[in-house]
Design a protein around this motif. Structure first.
Motif, PDB file in Angstrom:
ATOM      1  N   HIS A  98       0.955  -1.174  -0.029  1.00 39.04           N
ATOM      2  CA  HIS A  98      -0.105   0.169  -0.114  1.00 39.04           C
ATOM      3  C   HIS A  98       0.933   1.365   0.150  1.00 39.04           C
ATOM      4  O   HIS A  98       0.386   2.516   0.300  1.00 39.04           O
ATOM      5  N   ALA A  99       2.112   1.186  -0.275  1.00 36.29           N
ATOM      6  CA  ALA A  99       3.177   2.355  -0.362  1.00 36.29           C
ATOM      7  C   ALA A  99       2.418   3.506  -1.106  1.00 36.29           C
ATOM      8  O   ALA A  99       2.624   4.649  -0.647  1.00 36.29           O
ATOM      9  N   ALA A 100       1.916   3.347  -2.244  1.00 36.25           N
ATOM     10  CA  ALA A 100       1.701   4.500  -3.073  1.00 36.25           C
ATOM     11  C   ALA A 100       0.515   5.195  -2.204  1.00 36.25           C
ATOM     12  O   ALA A 100       0.517   6.420  -2.072  1.00 36.25           O
ATOM     13  N   GLN A 101      -0.392   4.618  -1.688  1.00 32.02           N
ATOM     14  CA  GLN A 101      -1.530   5.339  -1.073  1.00 32.02           C
ATOM     15  C   GLN A 101      -0.992   5.755   0.318  1.00 32.02           C
ATOM     16  O   GLN A 101      -1.402   7.063   0.488  1.00 32.02           O
ATOM     17  N   LEU A 102       0.028   5.311   0.973  1.00 29.53           N
ATOM     18  CA  LEU A 102       0.325   5.630   1.953  1.00 29.53           C
ATOM     19  C   LEU A 102       1.124   7.085   1.971  1.00 29.53           C
ATOM     20  O   LEU A 102       1.308   8.068   2.830  1.00 29.53           O
ATOM     21  N   ARG A 103       1.873   7.132   0.703  1.00 30.01           N
ATOM     22  CA  ARG A 103       2.747   8.172   0.295  1.00 30.01           C
ATOM     23  C   ARG A 103       1.741   9.354   0.220  1.00 30.01           C
ATOM     24  O   ARG A 103       2.103  10.565   0.773  1.00 30.01           O
ATOM     25  N   ARG A 104       0.753   9.342  -0.263  1.00 29.31           N
ATOM     26  CA  ARG A 104      -0.275  10.314  -0.767  1.00 29.31           C
ATOM     27  C   ARG A 104      -0.912  10.899   0.684  1.00 29.31           C
ATOM     28  O   ARG A 104      -1.126  11.932   1.022  1.00 29.31           O
ATOM     29  N   THR A 105      -1.144   9.858   1.622  1.00 29.07           N
ATOM     30  CA  THR A 105      -1.477  10.314   2.988  1.00 29.07           C
ATOM     31  C   THR A 105      -0.725  11.191   3.722  1.00 29.07           C
ATOM     32  O   THR A 105      -0.901  12.071   4.367  1.00 29.07           O
ATOM     33  N   LEU A 106       0.534  10.720   3.677  1.00 28.32           N
ATOM     34  CA  LEU A 106       1.549  11.334   4.284  1.00 28.32           C
ATOM     35  C   LEU A 106       1.868  12.866   3.917  1.00 28.32           C
ATOM     36  O   LEU A 106       2.030  13.705   4.754  1.00 28.32           O
ATOM     37  N   THR A 107       1.750  12.952   2.553  1.00 30.88           N
ATOM     38  CA  THR A 107       1.825  14.057   1.822  1.00 30.88           C
ATOM     39  C   THR A 107       0.673  15.267   2.627  1.00 30.88           C
ATOM     40  O   THR A 107       0.821  16.382   2.862  1.00 30.88           O
ATOM     41  N   GLU A 108      -0.509  14.674   2.628  1.00 28.53           N
ATOM     42  CA  GLU A 108      -1.530  15.618   2.997  1.00 28.53           C
ATOM     43  C   GLU A 108      -1.334  15.688   4.544  1.00 28.53           C
ATOM     44  O   GLU A 108      -1.739  16.873   4.977  1.00 28.53           O
ATOM     45  N   ARG A 109      -0.845  14.787   5.413  1.00 30.34           N
ATOM     46  CA  ARG A 109      -0.953  15.020   6.821  1.00 30.34           C
ATOM     47  C   ARG A 109       0.343  15.957   7.161  1.00 30.34           C
ATOM     48  O   ARG A 109       0.513  16.750   7.938  1.00 30.34           O
ATOM     49  N   ASN A 110       1.432  15.933   6.292  1.00 27.08           N
ATOM     50  CA  ASN A 110       2.495  16.652   6.774  1.00 27.08           C
ATOM     51  C   ASN A 110       2.167  18.191   6.288  1.00 27.08           C
ATOM     52  O   ASN A 110       2.642  19.251   7.073  1.00 27.08           O
ATOM     53  N   ARG A 111       1.374  18.252   5.473  1.00 27.44           N
ATOM     54  CA  ARG A 111       0.961  19.812   5.068  1.00 27.44           C
ATOM     55  C   ARG A 111       0.070  20.418   6.241  1.00 27.44           C
ATOM     56  O   ARG A 111       0.345  21.447   6.695  1.00 27.44           O
ATOM     57  N   THR A 112      -0.692  19.364   6.928  1.00 27.04           N
ATOM     58  CA  THR A 112      -1.620  19.889   7.903  1.00 27.04           C
ATOM     59  C   THR A 112      -0.670  20.004   9.220  1.00 27.04           C
ATOM     60  O   THR A 112      -0.887  21.013   9.920  1.00 27.04           O
ATOM     61  N   ALA A 113       0.274  19.165   9.418  1.00 24.25           N
ATOM     62  CA  ALA A 113       1.161  19.553  10.566  1.00 24.25           C
ATOM     63  C   ALA A 113       2.173  20.728  10.364  1.00 24.25           C
ATOM     64  O   ALA A 113       2.426  21.676  11.335  1.00 24.25           O
TER      65      ALA A 113
END
Length: 420
Positions: free
Chosen positions: A368-383
């Motif tokens: 699920h690496a591709a999906q997780l990378r997209r999730t992390l991009t969003e969460r890092n922006r919020t952080a």
């Protein structure tokens, strides 16, 4: 901001900084970045564990945290015991004298209100209490910024930590669990805020070039000299052996699949674990990095396909670079961090490493690496947005309008703190 004819604010930073822990130094780096950007005329110095290292790296004056140089060595002889005892008394006056020289003192991040790793009450908890008590007595605000906390069972440690928090002028936490823990220990947290760990404010390095197309990328494995926490002293050796054996089996399985493995540390004490794994696996596919900062860790992880790590700030480095990571979790703070960043399903207990189960979780992570990378991009922006608000709040609280700095700081301190 201060104008050219005003006396610059004197800001002190405090903690186990420069002592070999990359996460602690990363928190300091983040706060110094904030101060240099928002308050460039502030005069900054440190009271810390490794003053020479802090001065060499961060270019600020630094004073040794303890008068007695053998503070962190086990005292068995009468002279050493007497030296430690005398040091505790001398540090009362040294700490107060240092605090008096400042308008504001900041404790930058770190797990200063927890005991998830072995900790003696008369070590750092006592030093933190001296700092916060001196701040209250001398009307110098002490700010605990983005710190970690956990409920503590040992009564002396619990009391020192609770009173340190109560005496601080400002508190914010790196996760909700930390705030809840302080509330459970009797601290009024109604006005305390939660923000991401300060390390999320550090710049993210440019990813290095990946290997040849079609070839498996490296897997970073962050290791730790892990013996459990304060409540695990009786079985510390068993916990360490189980953790090490499970990690070795996991690394060996990756090597048998032809995967390059890069071993990473987060503290100088982790070098022995790296040596043990290299010796046990004995493969050229397993190499070890020598990171000197969180930036070095992030550079390594940005080039990896995936990361498996134990140390809290190793996890943060992987998450910040957007690299899928599996946590070998030794404390609730790791579980909370992973949940917050959208990877809560990828946690494995560090005290009970099961190499077969760990491999199953790792393969699911990569699937699920591709999906997780997209999730992390969003969460890092919020952080990043949340940390910007943290620094704005810090400026409003600790750096009042020019011309009234010390008086306003003292008044806010007493309005903000609960009564002793």
């Amino acid at each position: 901001m201060t104008s050219a004819d005003e006396t610059p604010l004197r800001v002190g930073v405090f903690g186990l900084l420069g002592s070999g822990n990359l996460g602690n130094d990363g928190s300091l780096e983040a706060v110094l970045g904030y101060l240099r950007a928002e308050h460039p005329r502030a005069v900054v110095d440190a009271l810390c564990g490794g003053p020479e290292a802090v001065t060499a790296r961060f270019k600020i004056p630094a004073t040794r945290l303890h008068w007695y140089r053998g503070e962190y060595r086990t005292a068995s002889r009468a002279g050493a015991i007497a030296g430690k005892g005398l040091g505790k008394l001398v540090d009362v006056f040294r700490t107060a004298a240092w605090v008096r020289r400042h308008d504001v003192v900041i404790v930058p991040g770190m797990g200063v209100l927890e005991a998830t790793l072995p900790l003696r009450p008369w070590g750092f908890p006592y030093s933190l209490f001296l700092l916060c008590a001196s701040g209250r007595l001398l009307r110098t605000p002490v700010a605990l910024v983005g710190v970690g906390a956990a409920e503590i069972g040992n009564r002396p440690t619990r009391a020192l930590v609770r009173w340190s928090a109560r005496l601080a002028a400002y508190r914010s936490y790196r996760d909700t669990q930390s705030r809840d823990a302080m509330r459970a220990m009797g601290v009024d947290t109604a006005r305390d805020e939660v923000h991401p760990d300060l390390a999320f404010a550090l710049p993210t390095p440019t990813p290095r070039a990946s290997g040849p197309a079609g070839s498996p990328g490296p897997v970073c494995v962050g290791v730790m000299d892990f013996h459990g926490g304060n409540d695990d002293r009786a079985r510390a050796d068993e916990i360490y052996r189980r953790y090490l054996d499970g990690t070795i089996r996991f690394v060996r399985a990756l090597v048998e699949e032809g995967r390059p493995v890069r071993l990473l540390t987060g503290d100088e004490c982790d070098a022995s674990v790296v040596a043990a794994i290299l010796d046990a696996v004995g493969s050229p596919l397993v190499t070890a990095a020598e990171p000197a900062s969180l930036a070095d860790l992030m550079s390594e992880m940005a080039a990896a396909d995936a990361v498996v790590a134990v140390r809290y700030h190793n996890l943060i480095c992987a998450l910040k670079t957007g690299t899928p990571v599996l946590a070998l979790s030794y404390a609730a703070k790791s579980d909370a961090l992973m949940e917050r960043m959208g990877l809560g399903a990828y946690c494995h207990p560090a005290r009970e490493v099961d190499a077969d189960r760990l491999l199953e979780q790792f393969r699911d992570l990569e699937k699920h690496a591709a999906q997780l990378r997209r999730t992390l991009t969003e969460r890092n922006r919020t952080a990043a947005q949340q940390l910007a608000r943290q620094f704005t709040a810090l400026t409003m609280t600790l750096f009042p309008a020019p011309g009234h700095a010390h008086a306003h700081a003292g008044a806010h301190t007493h309005a903000r703190q609960e009564a002793p």
